[in-house]
Design a protein around this motif. Structure first.
Motif, short mmCIF file in Angstrom:
data_model
loop_
_atom_site.label_atom_id
_atom_site.label_comp_id
_atom_site.label_asym_id
_atom_site.label_seq_id
_atom_site.Cartn_x
_atom_site.Cartn_y
_atom_site.Cartn_z
N LEU A 147 0.83 -1.21 0.00
CA LEU A 147 0.00 0.00 0.00
C LEU A 147 0.86 1.25 0.00
O LEU A 147 0.50 2.27 -0.60
CB LEU A 147 -0.94 0.00 1.21
N LEU A 148 2.00 1.20 0.66
CA LEU A 148 2.92 2.34 0.68
C LEU A 148 3.49 2.59 -0.72
O LEU A 148 3.67 3.74 -1.14
CB LEU A 148 4.06 2.09 1.67
N ASN A 149 3.74 1.54 -1.45
CA ASN A 149 4.35 1.67 -2.77
C ASN A 149 3.37 2.14 -3.84
O ASN A 149 3.76 2.30 -5.00
CB ASN A 149 4.99 0.34 -3.19
N LYS A 150 2.13 2.37 -3.46
CA LYS A 150 1.13 2.83 -4.43
C LYS A 150 0.93 4.34 -4.42
O LYS A 150 0.09 4.85 -5.17
CB LYS A 150 -0.21 2.13 -4.17
N VAL A 151 1.68 5.06 -3.59
CA VAL A 151 1.51 6.52 -3.53
C VAL A 151 2.80 7.21 -3.97
O VAL A 151 3.86 6.59 -4.08
CB VAL A 151 1.08 6.98 -2.12
N GLU A 152 2.69 8.52 -4.18
CA GLU A 152 3.80 9.26 -4.76
C GLU A 152 4.93 9.53 -3.77
O GLU A 152 6.11 9.49 -4.13
CB GLU A 152 3.29 10.60 -5.31
N ALA A 153 4.59 9.80 -2.52
CA ALA A 153 5.62 10.15 -1.54
C ALA A 153 5.36 9.43 -0.21
O ALA A 153 5.09 10.07 0.81
CB ALA A 153 5.66 11.66 -1.33
N PRO A 154 5.45 8.10 -0.20
CA PRO A 154 5.17 7.35 1.03
C PRO A 154 6.28 7.50 2.05
O PRO A 154 7.44 7.74 1.71
CB PRO A 154 5.06 5.92 0.53
N ARG A 155 5.90 7.32 3.31
CA ARG A 155 6.89 7.51 4.37
C ARG A 155 6.63 6.56 5.54
O ARG A 155 5.48 6.34 5.92
CB ARG A 155 6.86 8.96 4.86
N VAL A 156 7.72 6.03 6.09
CA VAL A 156 7.67 5.23 7.31
C VAL A 156 8.52 5.93 8.36
O VAL A 156 9.70 6.22 8.11
CB VAL A 156 8.20 3.80 7.08
N VAL A 157 7.93 6.24 9.51
CA VAL A 157 8.66 6.89 10.61
C VAL A 157 8.62 5.97 11.82
O VAL A 157 7.54 5.66 12.33
CB VAL A 157 8.05 8.26 10.96
N SER A 158 9.79 5.53 12.27
CA SER A 158 9.91 4.70 13.46
C SER A 158 10.63 5.53 14.52
O SER A 158 11.79 5.92 14.33
CB SER A 158 10.68 3.42 13.16
N VAL A 159 9.96 5.81 15.63
CA VAL A 159 10.52 6.68 16.67
C VAL A 159 11.15 5.82 17.77
O VAL A 159 10.46 5.10 18.48
CB VAL A 159 9.42 7.60 17.26
N LEU A 160 12.47 5.91 17.86
CA LEU A 160 13.17 5.15 18.90
C LEU A 160 14.53 5.78 19.20
O LEU A 160 14.67 6.51 20.17
CB LEU A 160 13.33 3.68 18.50
N GLY A 161 15.54 5.52 18.34
CA GLY A 161 16.87 6.01 18.65
C GLY A 161 17.79 6.10 17.44
O GLY A 161 18.96 5.72 17.52
N GLY A 162 17.27 6.59 16.33
CA GLY A 162 18.08 6.70 15.13
C GLY A 162 19.30 7.59 15.34
O GLY A 162 19.18 8.70 15.84
N GLY A 163 20.47 7.10 14.94
CA GLY A 163 21.70 7.85 15.11
C GLY A 163 22.46 7.50 16.37
O GLY A 163 23.61 7.92 16.54
N LEU A 164 21.86 6.70 17.26
CA LEU A 164 22.51 6.32 18.51
C LEU A 164 23.07 4.90 18.46
O LEU A 164 23.45 4.34 19.49
CB LEU A 164 21.52 6.42 19.68
#
Length: 331
Positions: A147-164
Protein backbone atom coordinates in the motif's frame (compact mmCIF):
# COMPACT_ATOMS: atom_id res chain seq x y z
CA UNK A 1 19.71 21.17 12.95
CA UNK A 2 16.40 22.70 11.88
CA UNK A 3 15.09 25.55 14.03
CA UNK A 4 11.62 25.43 15.50
CA UNK A 5 10.75 28.54 13.49
CA UNK A 6 11.65 26.69 10.27
CA UNK A 7 9.68 23.66 11.44
CA UNK A 8 6.52 25.71 11.98
CA UNK A 9 6.95 27.51 8.66
CA UNK A 10 7.22 24.20 6.83
CA UNK A 11 4.22 22.69 8.61
CA UNK A 12 2.15 25.78 7.77
CA UNK A 13 2.56 24.81 4.10
CA UNK A 14 0.92 21.42 4.53
CA UNK A 15 -2.17 21.28 2.32
CA UNK A 16 -4.45 18.80 0.63
CA UNK A 17 -1.76 17.90 -1.89
CA UNK A 18 1.04 17.28 0.63
CA UNK A 19 -0.77 15.95 3.71
CA UNK A 20 -0.94 12.15 4.01
CA UNK A 21 -4.35 11.09 2.74
CA UNK A 22 -4.17 7.82 4.67
CA UNK A 23 -2.00 7.52 7.79
CA UNK A 24 -1.52 4.57 10.15
CA UNK A 25 -0.41 5.35 13.70
CA UNK A 26 0.75 2.40 15.78
CA UNK A 27 1.18 3.67 19.32
CA UNK A 28 -0.93 6.76 18.76
CA UNK A 29 -3.01 6.51 21.93
CA UNK A 30 -0.31 8.22 24.01
CA UNK A 31 3.01 10.03 23.85
CA UNK A 32 4.62 11.22 20.63
CA UNK A 33 2.19 9.32 18.42
CA UNK A 34 -0.81 11.02 20.00
CA UNK A 35 0.85 14.44 19.86
CA UNK A 36 1.68 14.00 16.16
CA UNK A 37 -1.85 12.90 15.29
CA UNK A 38 -3.22 16.06 16.88
CA UNK A 39 -0.71 18.21 14.98
CA UNK A 40 -1.68 16.54 11.69
CA UNK A 41 -5.39 17.03 12.35
CA UNK A 42 -4.81 20.67 13.28
CA UNK A 43 -3.51 21.37 9.77
CA UNK A 44 -7.17 21.34 8.70
CA UNK A 45 -6.57 18.98 5.80
CA UNK A 46 -8.69 16.05 4.74
CA UNK A 47 -6.99 12.93 6.05
CA UNK A 48 -7.96 9.47 7.25
CA UNK A 49 -6.01 8.24 10.27
CA UNK A 50 -6.02 4.68 11.55
CA UNK A 51 -5.45 4.77 15.31
CA UNK A 52 -4.39 1.39 16.68
CA UNK A 53 -4.35 0.52 20.36
CA UNK A 54 -5.19 -1.98 23.06
CA UNK A 55 -8.66 -2.64 24.43
CA UNK A 56 -7.67 -0.88 27.65
CA UNK A 57 -6.95 2.31 25.65
CA UNK A 58 -10.25 2.42 23.79
CA UNK A 59 -12.23 4.65 26.16
CA UNK A 60 -9.53 7.31 26.19
CA UNK A 61 -9.04 6.90 22.45
CA UNK A 62 -12.72 7.54 21.75
CA UNK A 63 -12.58 10.74 23.81
CA UNK A 64 -9.50 11.78 21.83
CA UNK A 65 -11.27 11.02 18.54
CA UNK A 66 -14.19 13.26 19.55
CA UNK A 67 -11.76 16.09 20.33
CA UNK A 68 -10.08 15.67 16.96
CA UNK A 69 -13.40 15.68 15.11
CA UNK A 70 -14.26 18.99 16.76
CA UNK A 71 -10.90 20.45 15.73
CA UNK A 72 -11.16 19.32 12.09
CA UNK A 73 -14.38 17.76 10.79
CA UNK A 74 -12.59 16.87 7.54
CA UNK A 75 -10.31 14.44 9.38
CA UNK A 76 -11.59 10.89 9.78
CA UNK A 77 -10.16 8.86 12.66
CA UNK A 78 -10.67 5.09 12.48
CA UNK A 79 -10.11 3.15 15.69
CA UNK A 80 -8.76 -0.41 15.41
CA UNK A 81 -8.35 -2.44 18.58
CA UNK A 82 -5.29 -4.65 18.59
CA UNK A 83 -2.73 -6.00 21.05
CA UNK A 84 0.24 -5.20 18.85
CA UNK A 85 2.82 -6.71 21.16
CA UNK A 86 1.66 -9.94 19.47
CA UNK A 87 2.73 -10.76 15.93
CA UNK A 88 -0.51 -12.63 15.18
CA UNK A 89 -2.54 -9.58 16.23
CA UNK A 90 -0.31 -7.30 14.19
CA UNK A 91 -0.97 -9.43 11.12
CA UNK A 92 -4.73 -9.31 11.79
CA UNK A 93 -4.72 -5.51 12.17
CA UNK A 94 -2.80 -5.16 8.90
CA UNK A 95 -5.31 -7.40 7.14
CA UNK A 96 -8.12 -5.13 8.37
CA UNK A 97 -6.35 -2.06 6.98
CA UNK A 98 -5.61 -3.79 3.66
CA UNK A 99 -9.26 -4.78 3.33
CA UNK A 100 -10.29 -1.12 3.66
CA UNK A 101 -7.54 0.79 1.84
CA UNK A 102 -5.77 0.76 -1.51
CA UNK A 103 -3.00 3.07 -0.27
CA UNK A 104 -1.10 4.20 2.82
CA UNK A 105 0.86 7.47 2.74
CA UNK A 106 2.31 7.43 6.24
CA UNK A 107 3.12 4.64 8.68
CA UNK A 108 4.08 6.11 12.07
CA UNK A 109 5.45 3.70 14.69
CA UNK A 110 6.03 4.58 18.35
CA UNK A 111 5.17 1.48 20.40
CA UNK A 112 7.41 0.46 23.28
CA UNK A 113 8.93 1.66 26.51
CA UNK A 114 12.27 1.62 28.32
CA UNK A 115 13.10 -2.07 29.05
CA UNK A 116 14.39 -1.45 32.57
CA UNK A 117 12.13 -3.94 34.34
CA UNK A 118 12.54 -7.73 34.48
CA UNK A 119 12.47 -9.75 31.26
CA UNK A 120 8.84 -10.56 30.38
CA UNK A 121 7.88 -12.56 27.32
CA UNK A 122 4.67 -12.40 25.31
CA UNK A 123 2.61 -15.55 24.77
CA UNK A 124 4.55 -15.90 21.50
CA UNK A 125 7.85 -16.21 23.40
CA UNK A 126 9.31 -12.80 22.55
CA UNK A 127 10.51 -10.28 25.12
CA UNK A 128 7.68 -7.76 25.17
CA UNK A 129 9.69 -4.57 24.60
CA UNK A 130 11.61 -6.17 21.74
CA UNK A 131 8.31 -7.23 20.22
CA UNK A 132 6.90 -3.69 20.51
CA UNK A 133 10.04 -1.79 19.50
CA UNK A 134 11.25 -4.10 16.77
CA UNK A 135 9.40 -7.19 15.57
CA UNK A 136 5.86 -5.87 15.32
CA UNK A 137 7.09 -2.57 13.86
CA UNK A 138 8.92 -4.43 11.09
CA UNK A 139 5.90 -6.69 10.56
CA UNK A 140 3.69 -3.62 10.07
CA UNK A 141 6.12 -2.37 7.43
CA UNK A 142 6.20 -5.74 5.67
CA UNK A 143 2.42 -6.03 5.50
CA UNK A 144 1.81 -2.45 4.39
CA UNK A 145 4.64 -2.19 1.83
CA UNK A 146 2.26 -2.91 -1.04
CA UNK A 147 0.00 0.00 0.00
CA UNK A 148 2.92 2.34 0.68
CA UNK A 149 4.35 1.67 -2.77
CA UNK A 150 1.13 2.83 -4.43
CA UNK A 151 1.51 6.52 -3.53
CA UNK A 152 3.80 9.26 -4.76
CA UNK A 153 5.62 10.15 -1.54
CA UNK A 154 5.17 7.35 1.03
CA UNK A 155 6.89 7.51 4.37
CA UNK A 156 7.67 5.23 7.31
CA UNK A 157 8.66 6.89 10.61
CA UNK A 158 9.91 4.70 13.46
CA UNK A 159 10.52 6.68 16.67
CA UNK A 160 13.17 5.15 18.90
CA UNK A 161 16.87 6.01 18.65
CA UNK A 162 18.08 6.70 15.13
CA UNK A 163 21.70 7.85 15.11
CA UNK A 164 22.51 6.32 18.51
CA UNK A 165 23.51 2.91 17.15
CA UNK A 166 26.43 1.10 18.81
CA UNK A 167 28.41 -1.78 17.38
CA UNK A 168 28.52 -3.84 20.59
CA UNK A 169 25.39 -5.89 19.94
CA UNK A 170 25.13 -9.62 20.61
CA UNK A 171 24.82 -11.35 17.23
CA UNK A 172 24.84 -14.78 18.87
CA UNK A 173 21.82 -13.93 21.03
CA UNK A 174 19.81 -11.28 19.20
CA UNK A 175 16.77 -11.89 21.40
CA UNK A 176 18.85 -11.78 24.61
CA UNK A 177 17.45 -15.08 25.86
CA UNK A 178 20.61 -16.49 27.43
CA UNK A 179 20.63 -16.37 31.25
CA UNK A 180 21.90 -13.02 32.51
CA UNK A 181 22.09 -11.52 29.03
CA UNK A 182 19.05 -9.25 29.27
CA UNK A 183 19.55 -5.77 30.69
CA UNK A 184 17.89 -2.42 30.22
CA UNK A 185 20.63 -0.44 28.49
CA UNK A 186 21.96 -3.45 26.57
CA UNK A 187 18.47 -4.35 25.40
CA UNK A 188 17.65 -0.82 24.29
CA UNK A 189 20.89 -0.50 22.32
CA UNK A 190 20.30 -3.91 20.72
CA UNK A 191 16.78 -3.00 19.64
CA UNK A 192 17.90 0.38 18.23
CA UNK A 193 20.61 -1.21 16.10
CA UNK A 194 18.25 -3.93 14.87
CA UNK A 195 15.71 -1.26 13.87
CA UNK A 196 18.25 0.71 11.90
CA UNK A 197 19.92 -2.16 10.06
CA UNK A 198 16.60 -3.70 9.02
CA UNK A 199 15.02 -0.40 8.01
CA UNK A 200 18.09 0.36 5.90
CA UNK A 201 17.72 -3.03 4.20
CA UNK A 202 14.03 -2.36 3.52
CA UNK A 203 14.86 1.12 2.22
CA UNK A 204 17.36 -0.33 -0.25
CA UNK A 205 14.68 -2.71 -1.56
CA UNK A 206 11.95 -0.04 -1.67
CA UNK A 207 13.64 3.09 -3.08
CA UNK A 208 10.36 4.98 -3.54
CA UNK A 209 9.62 4.94 0.20
CA UNK A 210 11.24 7.40 2.61
CA UNK A 211 12.24 5.69 5.84
CA UNK A 212 13.04 7.65 9.00
CA UNK A 213 14.41 6.27 12.26
CA UNK A 214 13.86 9.14 14.67
CA UNK A 215 15.53 9.86 17.98
CA UNK A 216 13.07 12.23 19.72
CA UNK A 217 15.34 13.32 22.56
CA UNK A 218 13.67 13.70 25.92
CA UNK A 219 9.90 13.98 25.81
CA UNK A 220 7.90 13.51 29.00
CA UNK A 221 5.55 10.70 27.90
CA UNK A 222 5.61 8.51 31.03
CA UNK A 223 7.17 5.60 29.14
CA UNK A 224 10.02 5.18 31.66
CA UNK A 225 7.36 4.10 34.17
CA UNK A 226 5.87 1.33 32.07
CA UNK A 227 6.74 -2.33 32.48
CA UNK A 228 7.62 -2.28 36.16
CA UNK A 229 5.84 -2.86 39.46
CA UNK A 230 4.60 0.59 40.60
CA UNK A 231 5.49 -0.36 44.18
CA UNK A 232 9.06 -1.44 43.42
CA UNK A 233 12.18 0.46 44.44
CA UNK A 234 13.01 1.08 40.77
CA UNK A 235 9.58 2.62 40.18
CA UNK A 236 10.17 4.86 43.21
CA UNK A 237 13.53 6.02 41.80
CA UNK A 238 11.94 6.73 38.42
CA UNK A 239 9.07 8.67 39.98
CA UNK A 240 11.13 10.71 42.45
CA UNK A 241 14.33 11.34 40.50
CA UNK A 242 14.26 10.38 36.82
CA UNK A 243 10.87 11.77 35.74
CA UNK A 244 11.50 15.27 37.20
CA UNK A 245 14.85 15.39 35.35
CA UNK A 246 13.19 14.30 32.09
CA UNK A 247 10.47 16.91 32.54
CA UNK A 248 13.07 19.62 33.19
CA UNK A 249 15.05 18.95 30.01
CA UNK A 250 12.28 17.72 27.71
CA UNK A 251 10.79 19.36 24.68
CA UNK A 252 7.30 20.60 25.39
CA UNK A 253 4.47 18.68 23.75
CA UNK A 254 3.90 21.25 21.03
CA UNK A 255 7.49 21.31 19.80
CA UNK A 256 7.76 17.52 19.83
CA UNK A 257 4.50 17.25 17.86
CA UNK A 258 5.56 19.81 15.26
CA UNK A 259 9.00 18.27 14.83
CA UNK A 260 7.53 14.83 14.18
CA UNK A 261 4.92 16.25 11.82
CA UNK A 262 7.82 17.85 9.93
CA UNK A 263 9.60 14.49 9.75
CA UNK A 264 6.39 12.94 8.44
CA UNK A 265 5.84 15.45 5.64
CA UNK A 266 8.89 17.51 4.67
CA UNK A 267 10.87 17.10 1.45
CA UNK A 268 13.97 17.73 3.58
CA UNK A 269 14.14 13.94 3.73
CA UNK A 270 14.36 12.34 0.31
CA UNK A 271 13.20 15.33 -1.72
CA UNK A 272 9.48 14.55 -1.79
CA UNK A 273 6.78 16.14 0.34
CA UNK A 274 6.24 19.68 1.58
CA UNK A 275 8.72 21.86 -0.40
CA UNK A 276 11.95 22.48 1.51
CA UNK A 277 14.49 25.21 0.67
CA UNK A 278 16.88 24.43 3.49
CA UNK A 279 19.84 22.06 3.48
CA UNK A 280 18.73 18.62 2.26
CA UNK A 281 19.06 15.77 4.72
CA UNK A 282 21.51 12.95 4.04
CA UNK A 283 20.57 9.32 4.48
CA UNK A 284 22.40 6.58 6.38
CA UNK A 285 24.67 6.13 3.35
CA UNK A 286 25.52 9.87 3.55
CA UNK A 287 23.73 10.58 0.26
CA UNK A 288 21.01 13.11 -0.56
CA UNK A 289 18.97 10.44 -2.33
CA UNK A 290 16.00 8.69 -0.77
CA UNK A 291 16.65 5.89 1.73
CA UNK A 292 16.84 5.62 5.51
CA UNK A 293 17.33 8.88 7.41
CA UNK A 294 18.59 8.82 10.99
CA UNK A 295 16.99 11.97 12.38
CA UNK A 296 17.82 13.47 15.77
CA UNK A 297 15.71 15.56 18.14
CA UNK A 298 16.70 18.76 16.30
CA UNK A 299 15.58 17.23 12.99
CA UNK A 300 19.16 17.00 11.79
CA UNK A 301 20.43 13.86 10.03
CA UNK A 302 23.10 11.92 11.93
CA UNK A 303 24.41 9.14 9.64
CA UNK A 304 26.54 7.71 12.49
CA UNK A 305 28.93 6.65 9.74
CA UNK A 306 31.57 4.78 11.73
CA UNK A 307 29.14 2.55 13.62
CA UNK A 308 26.88 2.07 10.61
CA UNK A 309 29.75 0.87 8.41
CA UNK A 310 30.57 -1.85 10.93
CA UNK A 311 26.93 -2.84 11.47
CA UNK A 312 26.35 -2.92 7.73
CA UNK A 313 29.30 -5.23 7.18
CA UNK A 314 29.08 -7.52 10.19
CA UNK A 315 25.52 -7.46 11.50
CA UNK A 316 22.94 -6.47 8.90
CA UNK A 317 22.56 -9.81 7.12
CA UNK A 318 22.53 -11.81 10.37
CA UNK A 319 19.82 -9.55 11.79
CA UNK A 320 17.89 -9.70 8.51
CA UNK A 321 18.00 -13.51 8.34
CA UNK A 322 17.02 -13.86 11.99
CA UNK A 323 14.14 -11.40 11.56
CA UNK A 324 12.87 -13.28 8.51
CA UNK A 325 12.89 -16.50 10.53
CA UNK A 326 10.92 -14.97 13.43
CA UNK A 327 8.36 -13.20 11.23
CA UNK A 328 7.87 -15.90 8.57
CA UNK A 329 4.79 -17.51 10.23
CA UNK A 330 3.06 -14.09 10.30
CA UNK A 331 3.75 -12.89 6.75
Amino acid sequence: MVSFTEIKASNALINGATAPRVAVFVGGTSGIGKLTIRALVETGTSTRIYLIGRKSSEENAQTFIQELSAINPKAEIVWIEGEVSLLAETKRVCQVIKSKESRVDLLFLTTGYAPFGPRVETTEGIEIVQSLEYYTRILFVYHLLSLLNKVEAPRVVSVLGGGLEKTAIDLDDLDLKKPGNFGGIKAQMQYMAMNTTTLEKLASENPDITFIHSWPGWVSTGNVRRGRDPNSWMAWIVRVFLEPIITLFSFNDEESAQRHLFQSTSAAFGGRGVPWKGTPGVNSLQQQANGLFLVNYKCGCTPNAKAMAILREKAQEKIWDHTQEVLRPYL
